[in-house]
Write a protein that holds these residues in place. Structure first.
Motif, PDB file in Angstrom:
ATOM      1  N   GLU A 231     -11.020   3.611   2.041  1.00  0.00           N
ATOM      2  CA  GLU A 231     -10.157   4.174   1.000  1.00  0.00           C
ATOM      3  C   GLU A 231      -9.584   5.531   1.422  1.00  0.00           C
ATOM      4  O   GLU A 231      -9.595   6.504   0.668  1.00  0.00           O
ATOM      5  CB  GLU A 231     -10.917   4.305  -0.322  1.00  0.00           C
ATOM      6  CG  GLU A 231     -11.381   2.964  -0.867  1.00  0.00           C
ATOM      7  CD  GLU A 231     -12.085   3.082  -2.208  1.00  0.00           C
ATOM      8  OE1 GLU A 231     -12.333   4.228  -2.644  1.00  0.00           O
ATOM      9  OE2 GLU A 231     -12.385   2.043  -2.815  1.00  0.00           O
TER      10      GLU A 231
ATOM     11  N   ASP B   4      -7.654  -4.602   1.457  1.00  0.00           N
ATOM     12  CA  ASP B   4      -8.693  -4.643   2.489  1.00  0.00           C
ATOM     13  C   ASP B   4      -8.998  -6.075   2.919  1.00  0.00           C
ATOM     14  O   ASP B   4      -9.194  -6.348   4.111  1.00  0.00           O
ATOM     15  CB  ASP B   4      -9.960  -3.934   2.012  1.00  0.00           C
ATOM     16  CG  ASP B   4     -10.371  -4.324   0.604  1.00  0.00           C
ATOM     17  OD1 ASP B   4      -9.684  -5.150  -0.016  1.00  0.00           O
ATOM     18  OD2 ASP B   4     -11.385  -3.773   0.124  1.00  0.00           O
TER      19      ASP B   4
ATOM     20  N   ASP C 158       2.456   1.558  -3.424  1.00  0.00           N
ATOM     21  CA  ASP C 158       1.434   1.917  -4.403  1.00  0.00           C
ATOM     22  C   ASP C 158       1.087   3.403  -4.321  1.00  0.00           C
ATOM     23  O   ASP C 158       0.838   4.051  -5.343  1.00  0.00           O
ATOM     24  CB  ASP C 158       0.174   1.072  -4.172  1.00  0.00           C
ATOM     25  CG  ASP C 158      -0.896   1.319  -5.218  1.00  0.00           C
ATOM     26  OD1 ASP C 158      -0.601   1.167  -6.416  1.00  0.00           O
ATOM     27  OD2 ASP C 158      -2.030   1.687  -4.837  1.00  0.00           O
ATOM     28  N   LEU C 159       1.096   3.949  -3.109  1.00  0.00           N
ATOM     29  CA  LEU C 159       0.756   5.361  -2.920  1.00  0.00           C
ATOM     30  C   LEU C 159       1.917   6.286  -3.237  1.00  0.00           C
ATOM     31  O   LEU C 159       1.700   7.445  -3.628  1.00  0.00           O
ATOM     32  CB  LEU C 159       0.289   5.602  -1.482  1.00  0.00           C
ATOM     33  CG  LEU C 159      -1.044   4.961  -1.075  1.00  0.00           C
ATOM     34  CD1 LEU C 159      -1.280   5.126   0.416  1.00  0.00           C
ATOM     35  CD2 LEU C 159      -2.196   5.578  -1.861  1.00  0.00           C
ATOM     36  N   THR C 160       3.172   5.812  -3.075  1.00  0.00           N
ATOM     37  CA  THR C 160       4.332   6.709  -3.172  1.00  0.00           C
ATOM     38  C   THR C 160       5.305   6.370  -4.294  1.00  0.00           C
ATOM     39  O   THR C 160       6.092   7.228  -4.697  1.00  0.00           O
ATOM     40  CB  THR C 160       5.111   6.711  -1.848  1.00  0.00           C
ATOM     41  OG1 THR C 160       5.682   5.412  -1.637  1.00  0.00           O
ATOM     42  CG2 THR C 160       4.202   7.063  -0.676  1.00  0.00           C
TER      43      THR C 160
ATOM     44  N   ASP D  67      -6.373   6.121   2.083  1.00  0.00           N
ATOM     45  CA  ASP D  67      -5.136   6.305   1.315  1.00  0.00           C
ATOM     46  C   ASP D  67      -4.194   7.323   1.958  1.00  0.00           C
ATOM     47  O   ASP D  67      -3.684   8.235   1.311  1.00  0.00           O
ATOM     48  CB  ASP D  67      -5.452   6.744  -0.125  1.00  0.00           C
ATOM     49  CG  ASP D  67      -6.127   5.641  -0.928  1.00  0.00           C
ATOM     50  OD1 ASP D  67      -5.986   4.475  -0.529  1.00  0.00           O
ATOM     51  OD2 ASP D  67      -6.788   5.962  -1.926  1.00  0.00           O
ATOM     52  N   SER D  68      -3.951   7.157   3.248  1.00  0.00           N
ATOM     53  CA  SER D  68      -3.077   8.060   3.983  1.00  0.00           C
ATOM     54  C   SER D  68      -1.831   7.307   4.426  1.00  0.00           C
ATOM     55  O   SER D  68      -1.912   6.410   5.272  1.00  0.00           O
ATOM     56  CB  SER D  68      -3.797   8.645   5.201  1.00  0.00           C
ATOM     57  OG  SER D  68      -2.893   9.317   6.045  1.00  0.00           O
ATOM     58  N   VAL D  69      -0.685   7.661   3.860  1.00  0.00           N
ATOM     59  CA  VAL D  69       0.570   7.050   4.286  1.00  0.00           C
ATOM     60  C   VAL D  69       0.861   7.397   5.745  1.00  0.00           C
ATOM     61  O   VAL D  69       1.349   6.570   6.518  1.00  0.00           O
ATOM     62  CB  VAL D  69       1.726   7.508   3.378  1.00  0.00           C
ATOM     63  CG1 VAL D  69       3.060   6.977   3.897  1.00  0.00           C
ATOM     64  CG2 VAL D  69       1.496   7.037   1.953  1.00  0.00           C
TER      65      VAL D  69
ATOM     66  N   GLN E 150      -9.570   1.563   7.559  1.00  0.00           N
ATOM     67  CA  GLN E 150      -8.992   2.556   6.646  1.00  0.00           C
ATOM     68  C   GLN E 150      -8.928   2.028   5.216  1.00  0.00           C
ATOM     69  O   GLN E 150      -9.055   2.801   4.251  1.00  0.00           O
ATOM     70  CB  GLN E 150      -7.600   2.997   7.128  1.00  0.00           C
ATOM     71  CG  GLN E 150      -6.513   1.935   7.148  1.00  0.00           C
ATOM     72  CD  GLN E 150      -5.795   1.752   5.819  1.00  0.00           C
ATOM     73  OE1 GLN E 150      -5.676   2.708   5.063  1.00  0.00           O
ATOM     74  NE2 GLN E 150      -5.355   0.530   5.524  1.00  0.00           N
ATOM     75  N   ALA E 151      -8.747   0.702   5.071  1.00  0.00           N
ATOM     76  CA  ALA E 151      -8.683   0.134   3.721  1.00  0.00           C
ATOM     77  C   ALA E 151     -10.050   0.182   3.045  1.00  0.00           C
ATOM     78  O   ALA E 151     -10.164   0.599   1.882  1.00  0.00           O
ATOM     79  CB  ALA E 151      -8.168  -1.298   3.785  1.00  0.00           C
TER      80      ALA E 151
ATOM     81  N   GLN F 236       0.822  -1.201   0.000  1.00  0.00           N
ATOM     82  CA  GLN F 236       0.000   0.000   0.000  1.00  0.00           C
ATOM     83  C   GLN F 236       0.860   1.257   0.000  1.00  0.00           C
ATOM     84  O   GLN F 236       0.570   2.218  -0.727  1.00  0.00           O
ATOM     85  CB  GLN F 236      -0.937  -0.004   1.216  1.00  0.00           C
ATOM     86  CG  GLN F 236      -2.039   1.039   1.139  1.00  0.00           C
ATOM     87  CD  GLN F 236      -3.037   0.918   2.285  1.00  0.00           C
ATOM     88  OE1 GLN F 236      -2.911   0.066   3.164  1.00  0.00           O
ATOM     89  NE2 GLN F 236      -4.045   1.783   2.280  1.00  0.00           N
TER      90      GLN F 236
END
Length: 422
Positions: free
Chosen positions: A110, A180, A50-52, A112-114, A106-107, A47
Motif C-alpha cells: 500500500e 494487488d 484512484d490516487l489522482t 500508493d505512489s504515483v 507495492q500494491a 490505480q
C-alpha cells in the motif's frame, strides 16, 4: 464453389499454428501471458486515477514510457541483429517479470505512489521494446513467407484476446479484491511466455561479420529506413492513428462520468477494441490473398479514425448508452487489426534479414510509443475540453494526417505483395 469451400476462404487461416510446432508454442505462451499483462495495464490506469482523479495524470502513464520505449526499441533492435534472438527475448522477459514482481509488492505494501508507478512503467517499456522486436524478427525463421500474413493476424488475435479477457477479468478482480490480486495474476501467467521461449531453437544471426550493437548500428538501420518509402509510410500512417486518435487514457473518466459505471465498465471499454479485432480476425481467411496491401492499410486507418470520432459523438448525443460506445470502439479495433497485420507483413517481407531486428525496433517504437504519446495528447485535449470532444478532435486529426501522408506518398497505394519493395 460449394458453401464449405467459400467458408474456408473466409474463416481464419490457422496454417502457421498447424504446421509449425515452434510457432504454436510461441503463440500460445504469448496469448496466456497477455491475459495478465492486460490486467496490469488496466490496474495501473485504475490505480493512478484512484490516487489522482485526473485523466491528465492517467495520460502521463503513457508519456512516462515513451522515452524509455524509444531508446529501448532502437538499441534493442540492434541487439536482436547482433545476438541470438531467442536469448535476447529470454533476458528481456526476465526484466519484465521483475517489474511485475515490484508492482505486486507495492500494491500489497500500500505504497500508493504515483511516481513509483511511473518509474515502473518506464522500466517495463525498456524491456518490452527489446522483447517484442526479438519475437517479431523470429517469425520469418519459423514460417514460410506466404504464411506471414496469417501469422501476423494470429499475433494480433493473441494480443486482442488478452486485451479482451484481461481488462474484463481485471475490472472484475479490481472491483472484487483490488489491484494487488490483478498484479499477482500477471506475474503468474508470465510463466507461459518463458516456457514458449525456452522451447524455441537457437536463432543466431544468419549473416556473417555482424556489427556490434551501438550507435553506428542503430544509424545504419535508420539510414536504410530513410531510403525505404514503403516501410517508412507504414510507420507514418500508424502514427496518424495512434498519436491523434488513441482514446484509452479517457476510459477511466468515461466509465465513471459518461456511463456512470465502475471498474467493470472500465474493463468493458478497454476490451471493446479488442473484441472488434477478434471479430475481424474470425473472418480473416482472405487476408493472405490481398496484394494491394498499401491500399488496405490506408482504408483500415481511415475507418479507425472515423470510429473513434463516432464514439465521441455517441457519448454526446446519447450519454449513458454504453452499448453504442462499445460498438464504435469495437469497429476501431477491427480496423486496427487489419492495418497491423499488413504493416507487420510488409516489414517482414520487404526488410533484409540482417536489418530486420533494427527495423522491428523502430516498428515497436512506433506501434507502442505512438499510443503512449497519444495518451498524453488526448489527455491534454480532454483537460482543455472534455473526454467526448477529445475523441471527436482526435478522430478528425487522424483522418487529416492520413490524407496528407497519402497525398505526399502516393506510391504507397501501388504497393504489391507479389513484389515487396521497401
Amino acid at each position: 464453389m460449394s458453401f464449405l469451400a467459400r467458408a474456408g476462404r473466409v474463416v481464419t487461416d490457422v496454417r502457421p499454428l498447424r504446421e509449425s510446432p515452434a510457432y504454436r508454442r510461441l503463440w500460445f505462451g504469448q496469448t496466456i501471458s497477455q491475459f495478465g499483462q492486460q490486467m496490469t495495464v488496466i490496474a495501473i490506469a485504475f490505480q493512478v486515477y484512484d490516487l489522482t482523479q485526473s485523466s491528465f495524470k492517467v495520460g502521463l502513464v503513457g508519456l512516462c514510457g515513451l522515452v524509455p520505449l524509444v531508446l529501448g526499441g532502437l538499441y534493442g533492435g540492434a541487439l536482436v541483429d547482433a545476438f541470438d534472438r531467442r536469448l535476447v527475448a529470454l533476458w528481456s522477459a526476465v526484466g519484465l517479470w521483475i517489474c511485475s514482481g515490484v508492482l505486486v509488492a507495492q500494491a500489497y505494501a500500500e505504497i500508493d505512489s504515483v511516481g513509483l508507478l511511473y518509474v515502473l512503467v518506464g522500466l517495463q517499456a525498456v524491456f518490452f521494446a527489446v522483447n517484442n522486436p526479438a519475437r517479431s524478427a523470429m517469425l520469418p525463421r519459423l514460417l514460410p513467407a506466404e504464411q506471414l500474413p496469417a501469422a501476423n493476424a494470429l499475433g494480433m488475435a493473441s494480443f486482442n484476446l488478452g486485451f479482451t479477457v484481461g481488462p474484463l477479468l481485471g475490472g472484475v478482480i479490481i472491483g472484487w479484491r483490488g489491484v494487488d490480486v490483478a498484479y499477482t495474476l500477471d506475474a503468474l501467467t508470465f510463466g507461459a511466455a518463458f516456457y514458449s521461449l525456452i522451447r524455441l531453437p537457437p536463432m543466431p544471426p544468419a549473416h556473417t561479420g555482424r556489427q556490434a550493437p551501438g550507435l553506428r548500428s542503430v544509424v545504419e538501420g535508420l539510414r536504410f529506413l530513410a531510403a525505404a518509402p514503403n516501410l517508412r509510410m507504414t510507420f507514418i500512417v500508424d502514427l496518424c492513428a495512434m498519436v491523434f486518435a488513441q482514446p484509452r487514457a479517457l476510459f477511466p473518466a468515461l466509465a465513471i462520468t459518461v456511463y456512470a459505471g465502475s471498474a467493470s465498465t472500465l474493463g468493458l471499454l478497454q476490451a471493446a477494441p479488442a473484441i472488434g479485432s477478434l471479430i475481424a480476425f474470425s473472418v480473416s481467411g482472405s487476408i493472405g490473398r490481398v496484394r494491394r496491401q498499401g491500399v488496405a492499410i490506408v482504408v483500415a486507418i481511415a475507418v479507425y479514425g472515423a470510429a473513434v470520432a463516432a464514439t465521441g459523438f455517441s457519448a454526446i448525443g446519447l450519454p449513458g448508452v454504453l452499448w453504442l460506445g462499445v460498438t464504435c470502439l469495437a469497429l476501431s479495433g477491427a480496423a486496427d487489426m487489419v492495418s497491423a497485420s499488413y504493416r507487420s507483413t510488409i516489414l517482414q517481407t520487404a526488410a533484409p534479414d540482417e536489418l530486420r531486428g533494427r527495423l522491428q525496433g523502430v516498428f515497436i517504437v512506433v506501434v507502442a510509443g505512438g499510443p503512449r504519446l497519444g495518451d498524453f495528447l488526448i489527455g491534454s485535449i480532454a483537460a482543455a475540453t472534455n473526454e467526448e470532444w477529445a475523441m471527436i478532435i482526435g478522430g478528425a486529426l487522424c483522418l487529416a494526417g492520413l490524407a496528407t501522408a497519402v497525398i505526399l506518398q502516393r506510391r504507397f497505394l501501388a504497393y504489391d505483395a507479389r513484389d515487396p519493395e521497401p
